[in-house]
Design a protein around this motif. Structure first.
Motif, PDB file in Angstrom:
ATOM      1  N   ALA A 223       0.832  -1.206   0.000  1.00 31.84           N
ATOM      2  CA  ALA A 223       0.000   0.000   0.000  1.00 31.84           C
ATOM      3  C   ALA A 223       0.868   1.257   0.000  1.00 31.84           C
ATOM      4  O   ALA A 223       0.355   2.358  -0.211  1.00 31.84           O
ATOM      5  CB  ALA A 223      -0.903  -0.001   1.237  1.00 31.84           C
ATOM      6  N   ARG A 224       2.172   1.101   0.209  1.00 27.82           N
ATOM      7  CA  ARG A 224       3.054   2.268   0.400  1.00 27.82           C
ATOM      8  C   ARG A 224       3.802   2.679  -0.863  1.00 27.82           C
ATOM      9  O   ARG A 224       4.557   3.652  -0.842  1.00 27.82           O
ATOM     10  CB  ARG A 224       4.050   1.957   1.516  1.00 27.82           C
ATOM     11  CG  ARG A 224       3.373   1.585   2.820  1.00 27.82           C
ATOM     12  CD  ARG A 224       4.364   1.366   3.945  1.00 27.82           C
ATOM     13  NE  ARG A 224       3.685   0.890   5.154  1.00 27.82           N
ATOM     14  CZ  ARG A 224       4.255   0.808   6.348  1.00 27.82           C
ATOM     15  NH1 ARG A 224       5.531   1.154   6.486  1.00 27.82           N
ATOM     16  NH2 ARG A 224       3.574   0.369   7.384  1.00 27.82           N
ATOM     17  N   ILE A 225       3.630   1.941  -1.941  1.00 29.36           N
ATOM     18  CA  ILE A 225       4.285   2.323  -3.200  1.00 29.36           C
ATOM     19  C   ILE A 225       3.423   3.358  -3.902  1.00 29.36           C
ATOM     20  O   ILE A 225       2.242   3.121  -4.174  1.00 29.36           O
ATOM     21  CB  ILE A 225       4.519   1.086  -4.086  1.00 29.36           C
ATOM     22  CG1 ILE A 225       5.539   0.155  -3.423  1.00 29.36           C
ATOM     23  CG2 ILE A 225       4.982   1.487  -5.479  1.00 29.36           C
ATOM     24  CD1 ILE A 225       5.811  -1.129  -4.189  1.00 29.36           C
ATOM     25  N   VAL A 226       4.000   4.497  -4.199  1.00 29.58           N
ATOM     26  CA  VAL A 226       3.224   5.620  -4.736  1.00 29.58           C
ATOM     27  C   VAL A 226       3.449   5.750  -6.243  1.00 29.58           C
ATOM     28  O   VAL A 226       4.432   5.242  -6.794  1.00 29.58           O
ATOM     29  CB  VAL A 226       3.599   6.940  -4.027  1.00 29.58           C
ATOM     30  CG1 VAL A 226       3.299   6.848  -2.537  1.00 29.58           C
ATOM     31  CG2 VAL A 226       5.074   7.283  -4.250  1.00 29.58           C
TER      32      VAL A 226
ATOM     33  N   ARG B  52       7.351  14.480  -6.944  1.00 27.66           N
ATOM     34  CA  ARG B  52       7.055  15.680  -6.146  1.00 27.66           C
ATOM     35  C   ARG B  52       7.719  15.598  -4.780  1.00 27.66           C
ATOM     36  O   ARG B  52       8.213  16.599  -4.251  1.00 27.66           O
ATOM     37  CB  ARG B  52       5.544  15.859  -5.985  1.00 27.66           C
ATOM     38  CG  ARG B  52       4.848  16.411  -7.219  1.00 27.66           C
ATOM     39  CD  ARG B  52       3.490  16.998  -6.886  1.00 27.66           C
ATOM     40  NE  ARG B  52       2.580  16.031  -6.297  1.00 27.66           N
ATOM     41  CZ  ARG B  52       1.784  15.244  -7.012  1.00 27.66           C
ATOM     42  NH1 ARG B  52       1.800  15.312  -8.340  1.00 27.66           N
ATOM     43  NH2 ARG B  52       0.977  14.403  -6.403  1.00 27.66           N
ATOM     44  N   MET B  53       7.748  14.388  -4.203  1.00 23.60           N
ATOM     45  CA  MET B  53       8.407  14.205  -2.909  1.00 23.60           C
ATOM     46  C   MET B  53       9.900  14.512  -3.022  1.00 23.60           C
ATOM     47  O   MET B  53      10.485  15.158  -2.135  1.00 23.60           O
ATOM     48  CB  MET B  53       8.195  12.772  -2.420  1.00 23.60           C
ATOM     49  CG  MET B  53       6.750  12.447  -2.073  1.00 23.60           C
ATOM     50  SD  MET B  53       6.467  10.664  -1.805  1.00 23.60           S
ATOM     51  CE  MET B  53       7.419  10.388  -0.324  1.00 23.60           C
ATOM     52  N   VAL B  54      10.512  14.067  -4.103  1.00 21.73           N
ATOM     53  CA  VAL B  54      11.933  14.345  -4.331  1.00 21.73           C
ATOM     54  C   VAL B  54      12.163  15.843  -4.491  1.00 21.73           C
ATOM     55  O   VAL B  54      13.079  16.424  -3.872  1.00 21.73           O
ATOM     56  CB  VAL B  54      12.438  13.585  -5.575  1.00 21.73           C
ATOM     57  CG1 VAL B  54      13.834  14.066  -5.976  1.00 21.73           C
ATOM     58  CG2 VAL B  54      12.459  12.076  -5.316  1.00 21.73           C
TER      59      VAL B  54
ATOM     60  N   SER C 128      14.128  21.016  -2.368  1.00 21.84           N
ATOM     61  CA  SER C 128      13.861  22.436  -2.100  1.00 21.84           C
ATOM     62  C   SER C 128      14.092  22.776  -0.638  1.00 21.84           C
ATOM     63  O   SER C 128      14.554  23.865  -0.296  1.00 21.84           O
ATOM     64  CB  SER C 128      12.420  22.783  -2.486  1.00 21.84           C
ATOM     65  OG  SER C 128      12.221  22.608  -3.865  1.00 21.84           O
ATOM     66  N   ALA C 129      13.757  21.791   0.229  1.00 20.07           N
ATOM     67  CA  ALA C 129      13.921  22.019   1.666  1.00 20.07           C
ATOM     68  C   ALA C 129      15.324  21.680   2.151  1.00 20.07           C
ATOM     69  O   ALA C 129      15.633  21.884   3.333  1.00 20.07           O
ATOM     70  CB  ALA C 129      12.907  21.172   2.427  1.00 20.07           C
TER      71      ALA C 129
ATOM     72  N   LEU D 239      15.105  13.507   1.456  1.00 16.88           N
ATOM     73  CA  LEU D 239      15.499  13.252   0.077  1.00 16.88           C
ATOM     74  C   LEU D 239      15.830  11.777  -0.135  1.00 16.88           C
ATOM     75  O   LEU D 239      15.441  11.184  -1.145  1.00 16.88           O
ATOM     76  CB  LEU D 239      16.696  14.128  -0.304  1.00 16.88           C
ATOM     77  CG  LEU D 239      17.222  13.947  -1.736  1.00 16.88           C
ATOM     78  CD1 LEU D 239      16.125  14.265  -2.754  1.00 16.88           C
ATOM     79  CD2 LEU D 239      18.447  14.840  -1.978  1.00 16.88           C
ATOM     80  N   ARG D 240      16.512  11.190   0.823  1.00 22.82           N
ATOM     81  CA  ARG D 240      16.865   9.769   0.711  1.00 22.82           C
ATOM     82  C   ARG D 240      15.599   8.904   0.674  1.00 22.82           C
ATOM     83  O   ARG D 240      15.483   7.984  -0.142  1.00 22.82           O
ATOM     84  CB  ARG D 240      17.755   9.359   1.884  1.00 22.82           C
ATOM     85  CG  ARG D 240      18.268   7.927   1.785  1.00 22.82           C
ATOM     86  CD  ARG D 240      19.308   7.621   2.855  1.00 22.82           C
ATOM     87  NE  ARG D 240      18.739   7.704   4.203  1.00 22.82           N
ATOM     88  CZ  ARG D 240      18.969   8.684   5.064  1.00 22.82           C
ATOM     89  NH1 ARG D 240      19.771   9.687   4.716  1.00 22.82           N
ATOM     90  NH2 ARG D 240      18.430   8.686   6.256  1.00 22.82           N
ATOM     91  N   ILE D 241      14.661   9.237   1.531  1.00 24.85           N
ATOM     92  CA  ILE D 241      13.389   8.492   1.559  1.00 24.85           C
ATOM     93  C   ILE D 241      12.627   8.693   0.258  1.00 24.85           C
ATOM     94  O   ILE D 241      12.086   7.748  -0.332  1.00 24.85           O
ATOM     95  CB  ILE D 241      12.536   8.938   2.767  1.00 24.85           C
ATOM     96  CG1 ILE D 241      13.232   8.532   4.076  1.00 24.85           C
ATOM     97  CG2 ILE D 241      11.130   8.342   2.691  1.00 24.85           C
ATOM     98  CD1 ILE D 241      12.597   9.127   5.324  1.00 24.85           C
ATOM     99  N   ALA D 242      12.587   9.944  -0.206  1.00 29.16           N
ATOM    100  CA  ALA D 242      11.845  10.257  -1.437  1.00 29.16           C
ATOM    101  C   ALA D 242      12.459   9.563  -2.649  1.00 29.16           C
ATOM    102  O   ALA D 242      11.742   9.089  -3.538  1.00 29.16           O
ATOM    103  CB  ALA D 242      11.817  11.767  -1.649  1.00 29.16           C
ATOM    104  N   GLU D 243      13.788   9.481  -2.693  1.00 29.27           N
ATOM    105  CA  GLU D 243      14.445   8.812  -3.818  1.00 29.27           C
ATOM    106  C   GLU D 243      14.153   7.305  -3.822  1.00 29.27           C
ATOM    107  O   GLU D 243      14.037   6.693  -4.883  1.00 29.27           O
ATOM    108  CB  GLU D 243      15.949   9.083  -3.774  1.00 29.27           C
ATOM    109  CG  GLU D 243      16.296  10.518  -4.188  1.00 29.27           C
ATOM    110  CD  GLU D 243      17.765  10.838  -4.043  1.00 29.27           C
ATOM    111  OE1 GLU D 243      18.454  10.131  -3.250  1.00 29.27           O
ATOM    112  OE2 GLU D 243      18.235  11.780  -4.701  1.00 29.27           O
ATOM    113  N   THR D 244      14.010   6.728  -2.626  1.00 28.94           N
ATOM    114  CA  THR D 244      13.612   5.318  -2.539  1.00 28.94           C
ATOM    115  C   THR D 244      12.200   5.144  -3.079  1.00 28.94           C
ATOM    116  O   THR D 244      11.910   4.200  -3.833  1.00 28.94           O
ATOM    117  CB  THR D 244      13.685   4.820  -1.080  1.00 28.94           C
ATOM    118  OG1 THR D 244      15.030   4.934  -0.608  1.00 28.94           O
ATOM    119  CG2 THR D 244      13.242   3.368  -0.984  1.00 28.94           C
TER     120      THR D 244
END
Length: 309
Positions: free
Chosen positions: A89-92, A99-101, A106-107, A113-118
């Motif tokens: 359920a966690r794969i987007v 957008r998460m990356v 930006s922040a 960033l590491r989580i978003a890249e995963t």
């Protein structure tokens, strides 16, 4: 038209008319307010009395209802053969992951960033699940028995499966489960085929009852539970052997040391033939096509997954 022409039809109707009102008709009868319409009264019909149906002693009846409702509805909707898509359920979707990356960059948040890249790396499985569901829906339309996608009805890979079918105008099934944290059905399930379960066991039973193939995308405990139950049922001969496809060899072989299970005698080498790794939607469909001869013709029946499941 002469009224006498209607007489035979009227007589036939009388011959086949019900002698008793239906439960629905009885439930619709509105009794006038009385001493016996309060919450403490036992007067109401048993099948309209929610408090009675939710008693501990009524568990067997509730389990029977969870077995029957999806079964009867799918039968009415002519759902005979399905392909089940399991996965996290966690794969987007890729656009959400991107957008998460972008937001993390930006922040200037290294952890985010590491989580978003995963998430972005794993999002390819969302697209493959979506495309696979599209292939199943489109290519099976010409078969004598169309194949319908079934998912757990939630977000992530489940959403991708229902979405792929929905986007090409096909029906798909969602088997949701009541969880302590609310899990709303994804918006792509065919409404009349969106079910909700209290019992995990009955939900998993419905996953398998019509399935001609099971496709497992990367996932966590829930996906592993579903996958290993299927493999166990096939390994032990409790259900008919069907293709079990694991998307992403690298993920699955890093997660589970199948070779160790063979080396230590926990499973036999032949058990490794119960499943197959695939990488793309096209490859997965090709496996099913070869298994069932879709390319050569239109099989009239796939048979039951199990005779007593």
């Amino acid at each position: 038209m002469d009224e006498r022409d209607d007489a035979p039809a009227a007589r036939r109707s009388e011959l086949t008319a019900r002698n008793f009102p239906t439960a629905e008709q009885e439930a619709a009868i509105q009794a006038p307010p009385s001493l016996y319409d309060g919450p403490e009264s036992a007067f109401r019909l048993a099948f309209t009395d929610t408090a009675f149906l939710l008693r501990e002693d009524m568990r067997a009846v509730r389990m029977q209802l969870e077995l029957l409702k999806p079964e009867l509805v799918q039968r009415e909707q002519s759902i005979e053969s399905t392909i089940v898509i399991f996965g996290s359920a966690r794969i987007v979707p890729p656009d959400v992951a991107q957008r998460m990356v972008d937001d993390a960059r930006s922040a200037a948040d290294a952890t985010a960033l590491r989580i978003a890249e995963t998430h972005l790396s794993m999002s390819r499985f969302y697209e493959e699940a979506r495309r696979f569901a599209t292939l199943v829906t489109e290519k099976s339309r010409r078969l004598a028995v169309p194949i319908y996608v079934v998912t757990g009805g939630g977000p992530g890979i489940m959403e991708a499966g229902n979405r792929g079918a929905h986007e090409v105008g096909g029906k798909s099934v969602g088997l949701n489960i009541v969880l302590p944290h609310e899990q709303a059905p994804n918006p792509y399930i065919t409404p009349e085929l969106c079910f909700q379960f209290h019992y995990f066991g009955l939900r998993k039973m419905h996953f398998l009852m019509r399935s001609i193939g099971l496709v497992c995308f990367p996932g966590g405990f829930g996906t592993l539970d579903e996958m290993f139950e299927v493999l166990t049922l096939i390994q032990t001969g409790k259900s008919k052997r069907r293709p079990v496809l694991l998307f992403g060899r690298d993920f699955w072989t890093r997660l589970i040391n199948f070779d160790l299970l063979v080396e230590t005698g926990m499973i036999s080498a032949l058990d490794l033939e119960l499943f197959r790794f695939v990488e793309t939607a096209d490859e997965a469909w090709s496996v099913l096509e070869a298994e069932y001869g879709f390319a050569q013709g239109s099989p009239s029946s796939f048979g039951d997954l199990a005779t007593d499941i």
